[in-house]
Structure formats: C-alpha cells, structure tokens
Design an enzyme around this catalytic site. Structure first.
Site, PDB file in Angstrom:
ATOM      1  CG  ASP A   1      -2.053   0.942   1.124  1.00 32.76           C
ATOM      2  OD1 ASP A   1      -2.291   1.482   0.021  1.00 32.76           O
ATOM      3  OD2 ASP A   1      -2.734   1.159   2.145  1.00 32.76           O
TER       4      ASP A   1
ATOM      5  CG  ASN B   1       2.306   1.462  -5.083  1.00 32.61           C
ATOM      6  OD1 ASN B   1       3.208   1.298  -4.268  1.00 32.61           O
ATOM      7  ND2 ASN B   1       1.810   0.486  -5.809  1.00 32.61           N
TER       8      ASN B   1
ATOM      9  NE  ARG C   1      -1.559   6.585   1.125  1.00 34.10           N
ATOM     10  CZ  ARG C   1      -1.594   5.668   2.078  1.00 34.10           C
ATOM     11  NH1 ARG C   1      -1.399   6.020   3.323  1.00 34.10           N
ATOM     12  NH2 ARG C   1      -1.842   4.413   1.778  1.00 34.10           N
TER      13      ARG C   1
ATOM     14  NE  ARG D   1      -3.959   6.952  -7.487  1.00 31.34           N
ATOM     15  CZ  ARG D   1      -3.866   6.525  -6.228  1.00 31.34           C
ATOM     16  NH1 ARG D   1      -3.591   7.360  -5.259  1.00 31.34           N
ATOM     17  NH2 ARG D   1      -4.087   5.263  -5.951  1.00 31.34           N
TER      18      ARG D   1
ATOM     19  CB  SER E   1      -8.404  -5.802  -4.015  1.00 28.88           C
ATOM     20  OG  SER E   1      -8.998  -4.534  -4.229  1.00 28.88           O
TER      21      SER E   1
ATOM     22  CG  ASN F   1      -7.363  -2.473  -6.155  1.00 32.14           C
ATOM     23  OD1 ASN F   1      -6.440  -3.266  -5.989  1.00 32.14           O
ATOM     24  ND2 ASN F   1      -7.663  -1.555  -5.239  1.00 32.14           N
TER      25      ASN F   1
ATOM     26  NE  ARG G   1      -3.074  -1.563   4.237  1.00 35.35           N
ATOM     27  CZ  ARG G   1      -4.313  -1.659   3.807  1.00 35.35           C
ATOM     28  NH1 ARG G   1      -5.107  -2.601   4.279  1.00 35.35           N
ATOM     29  NH2 ARG G   1      -4.781  -0.828   2.902  1.00 35.35           N
TER      30      ARG G   1
ATOM     31  CG  LEU H   1      -6.836  -8.804   6.651  1.00 34.70           C
ATOM     32  CD1 LEU H   1      -5.322  -8.814   6.612  1.00 34.70           C
ATOM     33  CD2 LEU H   1      -7.336  -9.767   7.712  1.00 34.70           C
TER      34      LEU H   1
HETATM   35  C1  FPP Z   1      -1.923   0.185  -3.338  1.00 30.36           C
HETATM   36  O1  FPP Z   1      -1.398   1.499  -3.368  1.00 30.36           O
HETATM   37  C2  FPP Z   1      -1.345  -0.597  -4.408  1.00 30.36           C
HETATM   38  C3  FPP Z   1      -2.059  -1.213  -5.407  1.00 30.36           C
HETATM   39  C4  FPP Z   1      -3.511  -1.140  -5.539  1.00 30.36           C
HETATM   40  C5  FPP Z   1      -1.395  -1.972  -6.444  1.00 30.36           C
HETATM   41  C6  FPP Z   1      -0.158  -2.682  -6.026  1.00 30.36           C
HETATM   42  C7  FPP Z   1       0.690  -2.803  -7.213  1.00 30.36           C
HETATM   43  C8  FPP Z   1       2.022  -2.742  -7.226  1.00 30.36           C
HETATM   44  C9  FPP Z   1       2.884  -2.675  -6.035  1.00 30.36           C
HETATM   45  C10 FPP Z   1       2.688  -2.735  -8.532  1.00 30.36           C
HETATM   46  C11 FPP Z   1       3.276  -4.043  -8.906  1.00 30.36           C
HETATM   47  C12 FPP Z   1       2.333  -5.142  -8.906  1.00 30.36           C
HETATM   48  C13 FPP Z   1       1.879  -5.861  -9.963  1.00 30.36           C
HETATM   49  C14 FPP Z   1       2.380  -7.192 -10.196  1.00 30.36           C
HETATM   50  C15 FPP Z   1       0.824  -5.354 -10.835  1.00 30.36           C
HETATM   51  P1  FPP Z   1      -2.423   2.689  -3.552  1.00 30.36           P
HETATM   52  O2  FPP Z   1      -2.522   3.005  -5.005  1.00 30.36           O
HETATM   53  O3  FPP Z   1      -3.726   2.327  -2.909  1.00 30.36           O
HETATM   54  O4  FPP Z   1      -1.715   3.844  -2.788  1.00 30.36           O
HETATM   55  P2  FPP Z   1      -2.452   4.986  -1.954  1.00 30.36           P
HETATM   56  O5  FPP Z   1      -3.185   4.312  -0.833  1.00 30.36           O
HETATM   57  O6  FPP Z   1      -1.331   5.825  -1.486  1.00 30.36           O
HETATM   58  O7  FPP Z   1      -3.356   5.691  -2.920  1.00 30.36           O
END
Ligand code: FPP
Length: 255
Positions: free
Chosen positions: A30, A32, A34, A43, A75, A78, A198, A205
């Site tokens: 989690d 990415n 931010r 993003r 998920s 998502n 996490r 979760l």
């Molecule tokens: C949550 O960060 C991350 C995700 C929904 C995707 C996770 C994906 C990767 C780490 C990229 C590599 C993975 C593959 C194999 C596709 P967020 O976007 O919810 O961050 P935020 O809460 O800060 O907005």
C-alpha cells in the site's frame, strides 16, 4: 505520538540475517499513490516504483529463506479506481509477467495465481495461466499473486461449491469441517500466512486472506510501498522472530 513502526518493532536497524524466518509472508503493498503524490508525480509513477520494490522484495525474501510470498496485486475492489489507473495496473502486471517470468523461472520460483478468473481480460488470463504452467515443477520459493482477489468473494464461492456438494448428496452438512472449507478456497494446499506485512501506515486487512489469517502475525510499516526495501523486510522478519505465537493457548513458561 510514536509511529506504527516504533510501536511494534524492537525497531533497531537489522544488519544480520533475521534469526527465525517465517515460512509464508504476505504483503499488502500500500502507498504507491501517496508516494507519488508527495513527490508531485502521477499515481502511475508510484505503481511503477512499486513494481521495482516488489522485484527487490521477492529476491530478498528468497535469499532469507522465506518459502512462500503472497502479494496483493489487485483486489476485486480496485476496479472502482479511475479507468486509466486500472488499465495501467493491468499493463504493469502484464509487463511484470512478460519481463520477469524467465528470470523467476531460472531462479526456480513457482508462481501461483489466486483470485477470480471470470471476467478477466483473456490475454492477461492466458499470461497468468502460462506462468503457472511454466513454473509448475519448480522447487524454490512460491510466489502467490493475488490478482482480482477478494477474500469475501473467495469465501462466498467456497460456500456455493460446498452447497452444490450437499445438493448432490456428496457430503452431509453435519460433516462439513474447517478442512472442507479450506479445500474450496483458492489457496487450497497452501499453508496459512505466518506474517502479513502492510505498508503505508494503514491498519486494515482490506478483504485479504480473511480465513487464512486467523492466526497470522501482522506487521505494519509506515513506509510507502515503493520505499519498502531489503532492510525494511529484514526488520519485519526480525520483529516476527520476536513474537510469541500461542494460537489461543498459553506459553510453556506460563504453565
Ligand atoms: C496500493 O497502493 C497498491 C495497489 C492497488 C497496487 C499494487 C501494485 C504494485 C505494487 C505494482 C506491482 C504489482 C503488480 C504485479 C501489478 P495505492 O494506489 O492504494 O496507494 P495509496 O493508498 O497511497 O493511494
């Protein structure tokens, strides 16, 4: 106020290999978005850097002797993100499999996909199935990719399959045990995660491995996922090594 990390870890930096390594570690990657926003970047750049972090973490976990790594890559919830971001994440998964598969295979890593397969783009589904097939007989670390995964959906599907078995007279309702339920989940045959990590300071979760996490240890890091590196993983493993897992019982010393 102390950070999550300070509160839960014996938060000394770890230089040596952790002493007691969990067999199965699952990651909620989690932060990415931010990470990117705080740098004035889109993003999607956060996801791109997130993939780089993932590559490092997979190798480092294998080096440390972790047997199974599960990653929550997309998920079922998502899909509600803006369409361009969803498309980007799909592309990233595609690139990850296309670019890294031969190397993962060479490193003897076995890939397994969990999550709903219906309604997935046919190209992506084929890529995932081919990756599973290619690495099926590998004997090194197992990389479980939770893609289009939601634990409630997984449990709902399991209940339906058990009901169908009951309706066909294959099992009596009174005979249904925990192992029957486990056997209908996507994770059939996998040991439960010992540790769920996490990142980004969130303490949830988020519909991940609800059944399987009954006795899992949790580790929350304040780092955003793109910043989660080898030293951070060592710290999580070290923290796990200091936990006292009682599974509802009492420690021997307390008796
Ligand atoms: C949550 O960060 C991350 C995700 C929904 C995707 C996770 C994906 C990767 C780490 C990229 C590599 C993975 C593959 C194999 C596709 P967020 O976007 O919810 O961050 P935020 O809460 O800060 O907005």
């Amino acid at each position: 106020m102390s950070s999550n990390l300070e509160r839960q870890a014996n938060a000394e930096p770890v230089s040596a290999a952790p002493s007691h390594v969990p067999n199965h570690v699952a990651f909620i990657m989690d932060g990415n978005g931010r990470w990117a926003s705080s740098r004035g970047l889109p993003r999607t750049e956060g996801h791109r850097q997130g993939l780089e972090a993932l590559r490092k973490i997979i190798r480092h976990a294998a080096l440390r002797g972790v047997g199974i790594v599960t990653i929550y890559s997309f998920s079922t919830e998502n899909w509600s993100r803006p369409e361009p971001e969803v498309r980007f994440l799909m592309g990233l998964l595609r690139r990850f499999v296309q670019r890294d598969l031969s190397e993962l295979h060479r490193e003897n890593i076995r890939i397994r996909i969990i999550g709903e397969r219906d309604n997935l783009d046919a190209g992506i589904l084929k890529l995932l199935l081919d990756a599973e097939e290619l690495t099926r007989n590998n004997t090194g670390m197992e990389l479980v990719v939770a893609f289009n995964y939601g634990a409630r959906q997984e449990l709902t599907a399991a209940v339906k399959k058990l009901c169908e078995k009951v309706a066909r007279g294959e099992i009596e309702p009174s005979a249904i045990s925990e192992s029957h339920i486990s056997a209908e989940l996507d994770t059939v045959g996998l040991p439960d995660p010992d540790l769920i990590v996490r990142t980004s300071g969130e303490l949830r979760l988020s519909n991940f491995l609800l059944w399987q996490a009954a006795y899992t240890e949790f580790y929350f890091s304040d780092l955003m996922w793109p910043d989660f590196d080898e030293a951070a993983l060592d710290q999580a493993l070290e923290c796990f090594g200091n936990r006292d897992r009682r599974y509802g019982g009492v420690t021997a010393q307390a008796l």
